[in-house]
Write a protein that holds these residues in place. Sequence first.
Motif, short mmCIF file in Angstrom:
data_model
loop_
_atom_site.label_atom_id
_atom_site.label_comp_id
_atom_site.label_asym_id
_atom_site.label_seq_id
_atom_site.Cartn_x
_atom_site.Cartn_y
_atom_site.Cartn_z
N LEU A 1 -6.60 -4.54 -4.18
CA LEU A 1 -6.58 -5.51 -3.09
C LEU A 1 -7.97 -6.11 -2.88
CD1 LEU A 1 -5.23 -6.99 -0.73
CD2 LEU A 1 -5.70 -4.98 0.69
N ASP B 1 0.30 2.53 2.62
CA ASP B 1 -0.96 2.29 1.92
C ASP B 1 -1.01 0.83 1.48
OD1 ASP B 1 0.66 2.12 -0.41
OD2 ASP B 1 0.43 4.28 -0.77
N PHE B 2 -2.04 0.48 0.73
CA PHE B 2 -2.22 -0.92 0.32
C PHE B 2 -1.30 -1.32 -0.82
CE2 PHE B 2 -6.11 0.42 2.43
CZ PHE B 2 -6.18 -0.55 3.42
N TYR C 1 1.59 -2.51 1.08
CA TYR C 1 1.28 -3.81 1.70
C TYR C 1 1.47 -4.94 0.70
CZ TYR C 1 -1.03 -7.89 3.39
OH TYR C 1 -1.26 -9.20 3.73
N ARG C 2 0.88 -4.77 -0.49
CA ARG C 2 0.98 -5.84 -1.49
C ARG C 2 2.43 -6.07 -1.93
NH1 ARG C 2 -2.59 -5.23 -6.50
NH2 ARG C 2 -1.61 -7.24 -6.93
N LEU D 1 -6.04 0.13 -2.60
CA LEU D 1 -7.17 -0.52 -1.95
C LEU D 1 -8.03 -1.29 -2.95
CD1 LEU D 1 -9.03 -1.11 0.45
CD2 LEU D 1 -10.19 1.07 -0.03
N PHE E 1 -6.47 -4.31 9.20
CA PHE E 1 -5.81 -3.06 8.82
C PHE E 1 -6.39 -1.94 9.69
CE2 PHE E 1 -5.38 -5.59 4.94
CZ PHE E 1 -4.04 -5.39 4.63
#
Length: 226
Positions: free
Chosen positions: A100, A213-214, A217-218, A97, A171
């Motif tokens: 990001l 989780d982020f 995502y990335r 997080l 999200f």
Amino acid sequence: MTPDLAHAYRGVIFDLDGTLTDNMPLHADAFGIFAQRHGLILSSDLRGWLDGKRNRDIFPILFGRELSEPDLKRYSNEKESLYRDLSRGRLAPLPGLLPLLDLLAERRIPMAIATSAPGENVPHTLGELRLTERFQVVVRSDEVPQGKPHPAVFLEAARRIGVPAVECLAFEDAPMGVIAACAAGMTCIGITTGFGAAGLAEHDAHPHATVADFEEYRARFGSWLG
């Protein structure tokens, strides 16, 4: 039509509980204590239809009757005080997080929170996560006419950051929140902290993709951020 998930979004909207942090087990513990005190039955299946909704929409379902405004306020304060006590010193940002948020800030992409959390919980949770200064725009479901799964809170968040909803990435972790974000016209990424992809689908929630989780995502979809 499935959107291009690596599209360059102009705004990003985050849910709070279960999305910025994996705190829904603490909410479940607080609800469990509350339910025991009041002789209520809170099944795991019922959670899927309640998580993400406002307390004023949850408690009449739990109690099986209409509740007065004073009762709604009293029950909400009781349950949320339990959550704040249980969560103090125990919250951490979801993996990925913070990097990001750094990238979004560097690229001047406006961000907002769209949450069903009651007023006192928002500064508590953001403070515990040390994220208070990161989010200048926070929209709560009790500030709009209808809570999730209605899209009002997401539409208002998009309005406040000055970005059309269809150009926002959202999200969400809860089925009702996913439904709301999609109804707002946003591309929605489901965070699987609480329900998993199958659990979201079982409750009629269909995000455009799901990630743990982020960081994930990335790795999968974050090329638009560089």
